[in-house]
Write a protein that holds these residues in place. Structure first.
Motif, PDB file in Angstrom:
ATOM      1  N   ALA A  25      43.351  42.534  37.034  1.00 56.60           N
ATOM      2  CA  ALA A  25      43.709  41.599  36.953  1.00 56.60           C
ATOM      3  C   ALA A  25      43.329  40.364  38.146  1.00 56.60           C
ATOM      4  O   ALA A  25      42.631  39.767  38.427  1.00 56.60           O
ATOM      5  CB  ALA A  25      44.809  41.142  37.018  1.00 56.60           C
ATOM      6  N   ALA A  26      42.665  41.242  39.041  1.00 55.26           N
ATOM      7  CA  ALA A  26      42.764  40.832  40.883  1.00 55.26           C
ATOM      8  C   ALA A  26      40.820  41.121  40.593  1.00 55.26           C
ATOM      9  O   ALA A  26      40.506  40.084  41.761  1.00 55.26           O
ATOM     10  CB  ALA A  26      42.792  41.575  41.801  1.00 55.26           C
ATOM     11  N   MET A  27      40.443  41.638  39.753  1.00 55.92           N
ATOM     12  CA  MET A  27      39.231  42.261  39.648  1.00 55.92           C
ATOM     13  C   MET A  27      37.975  40.821  39.135  1.00 55.92           C
ATOM     14  O   MET A  27      36.568  40.792  39.195  1.00 55.92           O
ATOM     15  CB  MET A  27      38.328  43.659  38.883  1.00 55.92           C
ATOM     16  N   THR A  28      38.426  40.046  38.318  1.00 55.06           N
ATOM     17  CA  THR A  28      37.961  39.144  36.630  1.00 55.06           C
ATOM     18  C   THR A  28      38.238  38.155  37.109  1.00 55.06           C
ATOM     19  O   THR A  28      39.900  37.691  37.210  1.00 55.06           O
ATOM     20  CB  THR A  28      38.332  39.923  35.437  1.00 55.06           C
ATOM     21  N   ASP A  29      37.794  37.210  36.858  1.00 53.09           N
ATOM     22  CA  ASP A  29      38.323  35.755  36.792  1.00 53.09           C
ATOM     23  C   ASP A  29      37.880  34.912  35.532  1.00 53.09           C
ATOM     24  O   ASP A  29      38.711  34.294  35.058  1.00 53.09           O
ATOM     25  CB  ASP A  29      38.099  34.774  37.768  1.00 53.09           C
ATOM     26  N   ASP A  30      37.301  35.657  34.319  1.00 51.38           N
ATOM     27  CA  ASP A  30      36.899  35.765  32.908  1.00 51.38           C
ATOM     28  C   ASP A  30      38.327  35.600  32.104  1.00 51.38           C
ATOM     29  O   ASP A  30      39.019  36.214  32.538  1.00 51.38           O
ATOM     30  CB  ASP A  30      36.088  36.928  32.470  1.00 51.38           C
ATOM     31  N   PRO A  31      38.430  34.040  31.715  1.00 48.49           N
ATOM     32  CA  PRO A  31      39.078  33.695  31.315  1.00 48.49           C
ATOM     33  C   PRO A  31      39.561  34.374  29.174  1.00 48.49           C
ATOM     34  O   PRO A  31      40.286  35.108  29.151  1.00 48.49           O
ATOM     35  CB  PRO A  31      38.745  32.494  30.515  1.00 48.49           C
TER      36      PRO A  31
END
Length: 244
Positions: free
Chosen positions: A150-156
């Motif tokens: 989760a900390a590695m991606t902001d992709d919805p």
């Protein structure tokens, strides 16, 4: 390590609203899933991971009635919802299950957990490589790995599909994939609750097999359908969204 099953469920399904509470033999569909997970010895707790929407209040009532935990979080960010649900019960290991798999086989769930516990892999599943019938889907990973993902991606899209980022990055999160033996190999068989036709199909299966054995297996289902091939026409037209 504490192993916790999280069930993602909400009442606002786009294709079949309220599907998880549709009745079969006097019980909601979700009851059958929960009952099966309760029989898995390695699972310490079950958490219903639902949303903060008022429409999902009935799911909280269901969770209380069944004596399982519940957690309410974002409708769109399912990844954060599952993390919150796991944290609620101090989970070390997450067994991720979606609420549309009412006749999941407890033995296959246990097998997937055992594979995770006895091997050095970050992500273990029986669904990423399609071989079992759709509806036996079990994914196992640690809460620590999910938080890292989760900390590695902001992709919805990653946050909507909980394990997508882990699945797309095996160089970071090592994988083990369980493949169905010949007796259970039927990847085109749809045993998930997506549309009204699926409800009618699953209802027929449960009404036939459940009275004799509430924990009927994937093999029991396959054998029943091979004896009644005409039943397959009930939901053959349903288009599955696929393994995003």
């Amino acid at each position: 390590m504490k192993v916790v099953a999280t069930i993602e469920a909400r009442m606002t399904s786009s294709r079949l609203p309220g599907k998880v509470l549709l009745p079969v033999l006097g019980q909601p569909m979700l009851y059958y899933l929960v009952n099966r997970l309760k029989s898995v010895n390695l699972i310490s707790e079950i958490v219903l991971a639902t949303t903060t929407n008022a429409t999902d209040d009935v799911l909280i009532d269901f969770a209380r009635q069944e004596g399982i935990f519940f957690y309410r979080g974002s409708e769109e960010d399912v990844m954060s919802r599952v993390i919150g649900a796991a944290e609620t019960t101090n989970a070390d290991v997450i067994v991720e299950i979606t609420g549309d798999c009412p006749i999941i086989d407890p033995d296959l769930v246990e097998q997937t957990i055992q594979m995770y516990l006895h091997h050095d892999a970050a992500y273990v599943s029986n669904t990423h490589i399609s071989s079992y019938p759709d509806g036996m889907d079990t994914q196992v990973f640690s809460l620590k790995s999910l938080k890292r993902s989760a900390a590695m991606t902001d992709d919805p899209l990653d946050h909507e599909h909980v394990s997508l980022h882990m699945r797309n990055h095996p160089e970071i999160f090592s994988h083990i994939h369980l493949i169905a033996p010949p007796s259970l190999y039927w990847p085109s068989l749809g045993l998930t609750l997506d549309e009204q036709a699926d409800y009618l199909f699953l209802k027929k299966i449960i009404e036939t097999l459940n009275p004799k054995n509430p924990l009927f297996s994937c093999l029991d289902t396959i054998q029943l359908l091979k004896q009644n091939p005409d039943w397959l026409e009930i939901n053959r037209h349903v288009i599955r969204k696929g393994n995003t």
